[in-house]
Each structure stands twice: as structure tokens, then as C-alpha cells.
Design a protein around this motif. Structure first.
Motif, PDB file in Angstrom:
ATOM      1  N   VAL A  84       0.871  -1.185   0.000  1.00  0.00           N
ATOM      2  CA  VAL A  84       0.000   0.000   0.000  1.00  0.00           C
ATOM      3  C   VAL A  84       0.900   1.225   0.000  1.00  0.00           C
ATOM      4  N   THR A  85       0.291   2.376  -0.285  1.00  0.00           N
ATOM      5  CA  THR A  85       1.015   3.639  -0.208  1.00  0.00           C
ATOM      6  C   THR A  85       0.458   4.410   0.969  1.00  0.00           C
ATOM      7  N   ALA A  86       1.296   4.643   1.978  1.00  0.00           N
ATOM      8  CA  ALA A  86       0.797   5.235   3.217  1.00  0.00           C
ATOM      9  C   ALA A  86       1.888   6.058   3.885  1.00  0.00           C
ATOM     10  N   ASP A  87       1.457   6.898   4.804  1.00  0.00           N
ATOM     11  CA  ASP A  87       2.355   7.657   5.676  1.00  0.00           C
ATOM     12  C   ASP A  87       2.581   6.805   6.923  1.00  0.00           C
ATOM     13  N   ARG A  88       3.787   6.280   7.082  1.00  0.00           N
ATOM     14  CA  ARG A  88       4.065   5.320   8.154  1.00  0.00           C
ATOM     15  C   ARG A  88       3.808   5.928   9.530  1.00  0.00           C
ATOM     16  N   GLU A  89       4.263   7.158   9.736  1.00  0.00           N
ATOM     17  CA  GLU A  89       4.111   7.782  11.058  1.00  0.00           C
ATOM     18  C   GLU A  89       2.648   7.984  11.401  1.00  0.00           C
ATOM     19  N   LYS A  90       1.874   8.491  10.454  1.00  0.00           N
ATOM     20  CA  LYS A  90       0.458   8.746  10.738  1.00  0.00           C
ATOM     21  C   LYS A  90      -0.329   7.443  10.806  1.00  0.00           C
ATOM     22  N   LEU A  91       0.134   6.433  10.077  1.00  0.00           N
ATOM     23  CA  LEU A  91      -0.524   5.135  10.161  1.00  0.00           C
ATOM     24  C   LEU A  91      -0.362   4.547  11.566  1.00  0.00           C
ATOM     25  N   LEU A 151     -10.836   9.023  17.675  1.00  0.00           N
ATOM     26  CA  LEU A 151     -11.377   8.358  16.492  1.00  0.00           C
ATOM     27  C   LEU A 151     -11.643   9.359  15.364  1.00  0.00           C
ATOM     28  N   ALA A 152     -11.920  10.613  15.707  1.00  0.00           N
ATOM     29  CA  ALA A 152     -12.060  11.627  14.665  1.00  0.00           C
ATOM     30  C   ALA A 152     -10.733  11.826  13.943  1.00  0.00           C
ATOM     31  N   ILE A 153      -9.619  11.787  14.696  1.00  0.00           N
ATOM     32  CA  ILE A 153      -8.293  11.882  14.076  1.00  0.00           C
ATOM     33  C   ILE A 153      -8.041  10.677  13.192  1.00  0.00           C
ATOM     34  N   VAL A 154      -8.444   9.483  13.656  1.00  0.00           N
ATOM     35  CA  VAL A 154      -8.314   8.265  12.841  1.00  0.00           C
ATOM     36  C   VAL A 154      -9.012   8.452  11.499  1.00  0.00           C
ATOM     37  N   LYS A 155     -10.239   8.930  11.520  1.00  0.00           N
ATOM     38  CA  LYS A 155     -11.015   9.125  10.290  1.00  0.00           C
ATOM     39  C   LYS A 155     -10.341  10.117   9.355  1.00  0.00           C
ATOM     40  N   GLN A 156      -9.846  11.240   9.915  1.00  0.00           N
ATOM     41  CA  GLN A 156      -9.186  12.260   9.095  1.00  0.00           C
ATOM     42  C   GLN A 156      -7.933  11.701   8.431  1.00  0.00           C
ATOM     43  N   ILE A 157      -7.107  10.960   9.180  1.00  0.00           N
ATOM     44  CA  ILE A 157      -5.849  10.443   8.616  1.00  0.00           C
ATOM     45  C   ILE A 157      -6.116   9.389   7.548  1.00  0.00           C
ATOM     46  N   VAL A 158      -7.045   8.471   7.818  1.00  0.00           N
ATOM     47  CA  VAL A 158      -7.327   7.398   6.856  1.00  0.00           C
ATOM     48  C   VAL A 158      -7.919   7.965   5.572  1.00  0.00           C
ATOM     49  N   ARG A 164      -0.150   6.329  14.218  1.00  0.00           N
ATOM     50  CA  ARG A 164      -1.074   7.112  15.050  1.00  0.00           C
ATOM     51  C   ARG A 164      -2.478   6.546  14.952  1.00  0.00           C
ATOM     52  N   VAL A 165      -2.885   6.102  13.757  1.00  0.00           N
ATOM     53  CA  VAL A 165      -4.202   5.497  13.568  1.00  0.00           C
ATOM     54  C   VAL A 165      -4.345   4.240  14.419  1.00  0.00           C
ATOM     55  N   VAL A 166      -3.345   3.352  14.319  1.00  0.00           N
ATOM     56  CA  VAL A 166      -3.403   2.084  15.060  1.00  0.00           C
ATOM     57  C   VAL A 166      -3.431   2.345  16.568  1.00  0.00           C
ATOM     58  N   MET A 167      -2.565   3.241  17.048  1.00  0.00           N
ATOM     59  CA  MET A 167      -2.479   3.489  18.494  1.00  0.00           C
ATOM     60  C   MET A 167      -3.743   4.176  19.011  1.00  0.00           C
ATOM     61  N   ASN A 168      -4.333   5.091  18.219  1.00  0.00           N
ATOM     62  CA  ASN A 168      -5.577   5.733  18.676  1.00  0.00           C
ATOM     63  C   ASN A 168      -6.699   4.721  18.829  1.00  0.00           C
ATOM     64  N   ILE A 169      -6.788   3.788  17.874  1.00  0.00           N
ATOM     65  CA  ILE A 169      -7.834   2.753  17.970  1.00  0.00           C
ATOM     66  C   ILE A 169      -7.584   1.870  19.184  1.00  0.00           C
ATOM     67  N   ILE A 170      -6.329   1.467  19.382  1.00  0.00           N
ATOM     68  CA  ILE A 170      -6.003   0.601  20.520  1.00  0.00           C
ATOM     69  C   ILE A 170      -6.240   1.337  21.837  1.00  0.00           C
ATOM     70  N   ASN A 171      -5.830   2.617  21.921  1.00  0.00           N
ATOM     71  CA  ASN A 171      -6.066   3.382  23.142  1.00  0.00           C
ATOM     72  C   ASN A 171      -7.552   3.484  23.444  1.00  0.00           C
ATOM     73  N   ASN A 172      -8.363   3.683  22.402  1.00  0.00           N
ATOM     74  CA  ASN A 172      -9.806   3.746  22.601  1.00  0.00           C
ATOM     75  C   ASN A 172     -10.339   2.417  23.120  1.00  0.00           C
ATOM     76  N   SER A 173      -9.796   1.297  22.607  1.00  0.00           N
ATOM     77  CA  SER A 173     -10.243  -0.024  23.058  1.00  0.00           C
ATOM     78  C   SER A 173      -9.837  -0.281  24.501  1.00  0.00           C
ATOM     79  N   LEU A 174      -8.604   0.157  24.886  1.00  0.00           N
ATOM     80  CA  LEU A 174      -8.118  -0.104  26.241  1.00  0.00           C
ATOM     81  C   LEU A 174      -8.979   0.569  27.295  1.00  0.00           C
ATOM     82  N   LYS A 175      -9.587   1.707  26.958  1.00  0.00           N
ATOM     83  CA  LYS A 175     -10.370   2.444  27.941  1.00  0.00           C
ATOM     84  C   LYS A 175     -11.592   1.672  28.410  1.00  0.00           C
TER      85      LYS A 175
END
Length: 490
Positions: free
Chosen positions: A369-376, A450-457, A378-389
Motif C-alpha cells: 500500500v502507499t501510506a504515511d508510516r508515522e500517521k498510520l 477516532l475523529a483523528i483516525v477518520k481524518q488520517i485514513v 497514530r491510527v493504530v495506536m488511537n484505535i487501541i487506546n480507545n479499546s483499552l479504555k
């Protein structure tokens, strides 16, 4: 029908309708003003004055025949009187001259110096547009020479009354001109009114709509129900109104969101600041009078400061994403290897102690895929942080799965937490949305993760979604376009 065609038809109508109406009016006026020249008329479809003319021509032909066949009859006063009476009914009269002396003159044409006028008309004929010579302002004449049995010579004149026609035509002509002007004026006025009304009325509707928009009222639909150029203008105007209304609605929503953001940030910042203030006061008041107590208070200050720093960073990142001012450093990425490395790093993090982290990928090769590794990340960690809560099970689990599709790759992150209500699920990616605001104090966060996740993806050409069951957990997934199928080929 287009405006061009409508105007063309109106021009044609302004030309032909007056012609037809004028012809009908002229025929009507002629039948009224010329009917006296013939009485009622017996020949079907023939105007009265034409019938008069034809009857007079027939009678004159009879006079000519008698002049050639039996000239002696013109010395018979009874014959002359009877013939003259018939001519009088047809606006004509009889004059007989024998040996240069007038022997009979019709009362209808009696005139002084008639003999000289007849002689002058013979020597200097002036038809004045008529077929027969004109002898004065009233009569035209035809003449037939006669020779009697005793060798006398003479001339028979039939004088036709010209003034009867002229008088009626003088009355008729002004009326014809007036009727022509009226027909042209009415026809052009009515057609101009109808055409201009069909153009002006929708323009007034557009003007009214523009005035409403100027006053801030964008709720009234502009529907002209036309298929011409003005209809296209109305459709464009309606599209503009809809987009402007939507833009204002979005602007108001953004403003409301920003107000909510300020409120949320103020609330979330106040909590760590209050903790920091309490720790500082404890140290100042001598409550932390031992080394371990001071270390504890300093550690609490450091923790609260870190929470504030993370909150401010998250707000700053979202603001950049929201304004499209954060550039993406897109590069070719093997998503399978990237996620595998992320899972290995997660397992080593202290906060993941006691949480089972699994990675599943059915394939055995790279997923490009073609992606921004750093922001990707951030997407994974934001989703995981949301799940951990919201993990509430004794055995906490996280399952990360990669699905390799034909045109896009899908990454899903599943937890076994408390789950999300069905009514709240469609809104969890909205800005500042919280499914359960009451939990924010306990779980932390600003509602931007999750709003940041949506914007980055979406900034990388993908999309996000979620599935959840109460008591069983939540699955949050996102997609990325594969290289060669919409992903940028570098």
C-alpha cells in the motif's frame, strides 16, 4: 421550448397575425361601405359593387348592340327613357347626340355645357387610371357612333358615375388605416406582453429568492419548472442555494463543535491542573515532609503534566487535519510487515501487561500500500487506546487482522470490551462525539481520537467503519488503497 425559439415564433406571429386580421377586417368594411353600389347582390360570393359593375357592363353591351343593329330606336323617346332608367339604377345615364345636337339627356347626368365636355373628352381623353375616358370629376364615358337610315349621324354616350365609388372609398380608406394600426398595436402588444410575462415572471421569482438569501433565509426552494435557459438558470440558482445552505449549516456545526471542543478541553485541562495545584500546595504547606512523599507528589505532577501535553498535542494535530494543513509523506509500505512490527512492539509495552495481543493474516506475501508510516501508527495506536479504555473483562484481548483484498487492504482491530450502543455506533467517528460522556472523567481523552483516525485514513484515500455488540466488544476497521489500484505509485 428555448427562449430563442419562443422569440422567433413571436416575431412570426407579429407579422402574420396582423396580416390575416387586417384582411378579414378590410373585407368586412368593404362589404359594409360598398354594398350601396349594388343593393343586395344575387350572386353567391361576389361583392356587391362587382355585381353592379357587371350588370352595367351587360346593359352597355346591349346599348352597343342596339346602336349597331337598330340605330333608329335611339329616336324613340320611350325606348330611351326605359333604357336610361335601367342605367340610372346602376349609377349611369344615357346621352344621345344627333347631327351635333343633344336630343336626349338623362336626368342622372344632366349638366351644363355637357356637349362641349363630351367633345373635349373625345379629343383629349384622360382616363385617370380608369379604362374609360373621364369627362369631368364625376363621370367616365363610353360612346358608340350610329348611322340612321336617312344618312344622319349621331353618337350614343353612356356616362358612368365615378363619384359613388370615390365617396365610399374615401370613407373606407381612413377606417382601413385605423384598423391596420389597431390590429398591429393590439397584436404586438398582446404578444409582447405574453412573451415578456413568460420571461419576467421567473426573473421576479429569482429576484425574490435572491432577496430572501440576502436576508439570510435559505429555506425556500427555487423551482421554476421550465426547460429553457431561464430554467437552467433557476436550476443553477437552486444548486447554489442548496450548497450555500449546506455550507452555512456546516459552518454553524463547525462553530458548535469548536464551542464544544473549548468546553471539553477546558474541562479536561482543569482536571490535571487541579491535581498539579494540589500537589504543589501540599509541598508548599509541608505536607510532603519526607523524601518518599515529595517523590510521590513530584511523580503525580509529572503524570498530570504529561496528560496535559498529550491533550494539547492531540488538539494541535486535529486542528491541522481539520484545516488540511498537515502534509502526508506517502511511501510504499508492506502493510503485513508493518502491522507485524507494531504488534511485536505492543507486546513489549508495560501497559499491555495482562492483555493478549494477536495478529492474524491469512496471506504469505507482502501487501503493498502507499501510506504515511508515522500517521498510520497514530491510527493504530488511537484505535487501541480507545479499546483499552473500555475493556471490562478479566481476560482482556486485542485481535489485529489484515485482509488482503483485490483493490484495497483492510485492517480490523477487535477488543472484547463492553461494546457500543447501536444508536451511538454511526457517530463515534464524528468530531468531539462521545457515546457516554459520563465516562470521560474516568477514562480521559477529549473525544478526538477516532475523529483523528477518520481524518488520517481518508486523507490517504481510505475509509473507516465500526461494528459492535453490547457486552461482547467492538471492531474498528479501516482500509487503504493498494498500490496500482488508486494508491500512489512512487
Amino acid at each position: 421550448m428555448s427562449i430563442k425559439m419562443r422569440l422567433l415564433l413571436s416575431y412570426l406571429a407579429m407579422t402574420f397575425i396582423p396580416i390575416v386580421l387586417f384582411a378579414l377586417i378590410a373585407a368586412t368594411l368593404a362589404s359594409v361601405y360598398l354594398k350601396d353600389l349594388a343593393g343586395t347582390g344575387d350572386r353567391e360570393g361576389m361583392p356587391a359593387f362587382w355585381e353592379t359593375s357587371n350588370k352595367r357592363d351587360e346593359l352597355i353591351a346591349g346599348v352597343k348592340f342596339m346602336a349597331q343593329a337598330d340605330p333608329g330606336r335611339f329616336t324613340d323617346s320611350g325606348f330611351l327613357k326605359k333604357t336610361d332608367e335601367q342605367l340610372n339604377e346602376l349609377q349611369a345615364g344615357l346621352v344621345v347626340i344627333i347631327n351635333k345636337e343633344i336630343t336626349y339627356t338623362s336626368p342622372y347626368v344632366d349638366s351644363t355645357d355637357l356637349y362641349n365636355q363630351l367633345q373635349k373628352a373625345q379629343t383629349n381623353p384622360d382616363s385617370n387610371g380608369w379604362n374609360d375616358p373621364k369627362i369631368n370629376d364625376r363621370f367616365t364615358m363610353v360612346k358608340y357612333d350610329i348611322i340612321f337610315s336617312d344618312h344622319r349621324t349621331g353618337t350614343v354616350y353612356v356616362l358612368s358615375d365615378l363619384m359613388m365609388f370615390i365617396k365610399n372609398f374615401k370613407k373606407l380608406f381612413p377606417l382601413l388605416i385605423l384598423s391596420l394600426l389597431i390590429v398591429i398595436g393590439l397584436t404586438n402588444g398582446i404578444l409582447t406582453y405574453l412573451v415578456s410575462r413568460s420571461l419576467i415572471k421567473p426573473l421576479y421569482a429569482l429576484k425574490h429568492a435572491a432577496s430572501q438569501i440576502e436576508d439570510g433565509d435559505l429555506g425556500h426552494e427555487v423551482n421554476l419548472n421550465r426547460k429553457d435557459e431561464i430554467g437552467e438558470l433557476g436550476a443553477a440558482f437552486e444548486a447554489m442555494r442548496v450548497r450555500l445552505n449546506e455550507s452555512i449549516r456546516m459552518q454553524l456545526q463547525y462553530e458548535e463543535n469548536r464551542k464544544e471542543l473549548i468546553s471539553n478541553i477546558s474541562h479536561d485541562l482543569k482536571t490535571p491542573i487541579t491535581g498539579i495545584k494540589a500537589c504543589v500546595e501540599g509541598i508548599q504547606d509541608g505536607i510532603a515532609d519526607t523524601g518518599p512523599k515529595r517523590d510521590k507528589y513530584v511523580g503525580m505532577i509529572a503524570k498530570k503534566t504529561e496528560e496535559m501535553d498529550q491533550l494539547i498535542d492531540e488538539l494541535f494535530l486535529f486542528s491541522k487535519l481539520d484545516l488540511n494543513r498537515l502534509p502526508f509523506n506517502l511511501e510504499p509500505t508492506d502493510l503485513a510487515a508493518y502491522l507485524h512490527d507494531c504488534v511485536e512492539e505492543l507486546r513489549l509495552e508495560p501497559r499491555m501487561a495482562g492483555i493478549s495481543v494477536m495478529f492474524k493474516f491469512a496471506g504469505d506475501g507482502p501487501v503493498q500500500v502507499t501510506a504515511d508510516r508515522e500517521k498510520l501508527r497514530r491510527v493504530v495506536m488511537n484505535i487501541i487506546n480507545n479499546s483499552l479504555k473500555y475493556m471490562d473483562k478479566a481476560q482482556k484481548e486485542l485481535r489485529i487482522e489484515l485482509i488482503d483484498g483485490q483493490e484495497e487492504a483492510t485492517v480490523s482491530i477487535q477488543d472484547n470490551g463492553s461494546g457500543i450502543e447501536g444508536a451511538a455506533l454511526p457517530h463515534i467517528f464524528e468530531r468531539f462525539y462521545r457515546a457516554e460522556p459520563s465516562r470521560s472523567t474516568a477514562t480521559g481523552g477529549s473525544g478526538l481520537g477516532l475523529a483523528i483516525v477518520k481524518q488520517i485514513v481518508e486523507g490517504q484515500g481510505g475509509h473507516v467503519g465500526a461494528k459492535s455488540r453490547i457486552g461482547e466488544g467492538t471492531v474498528i476497521y479501516f482500509t487503504l488503497r493498494k498500490t496500482g489500484y488508486g494508491g500512489e505509485q512512487l
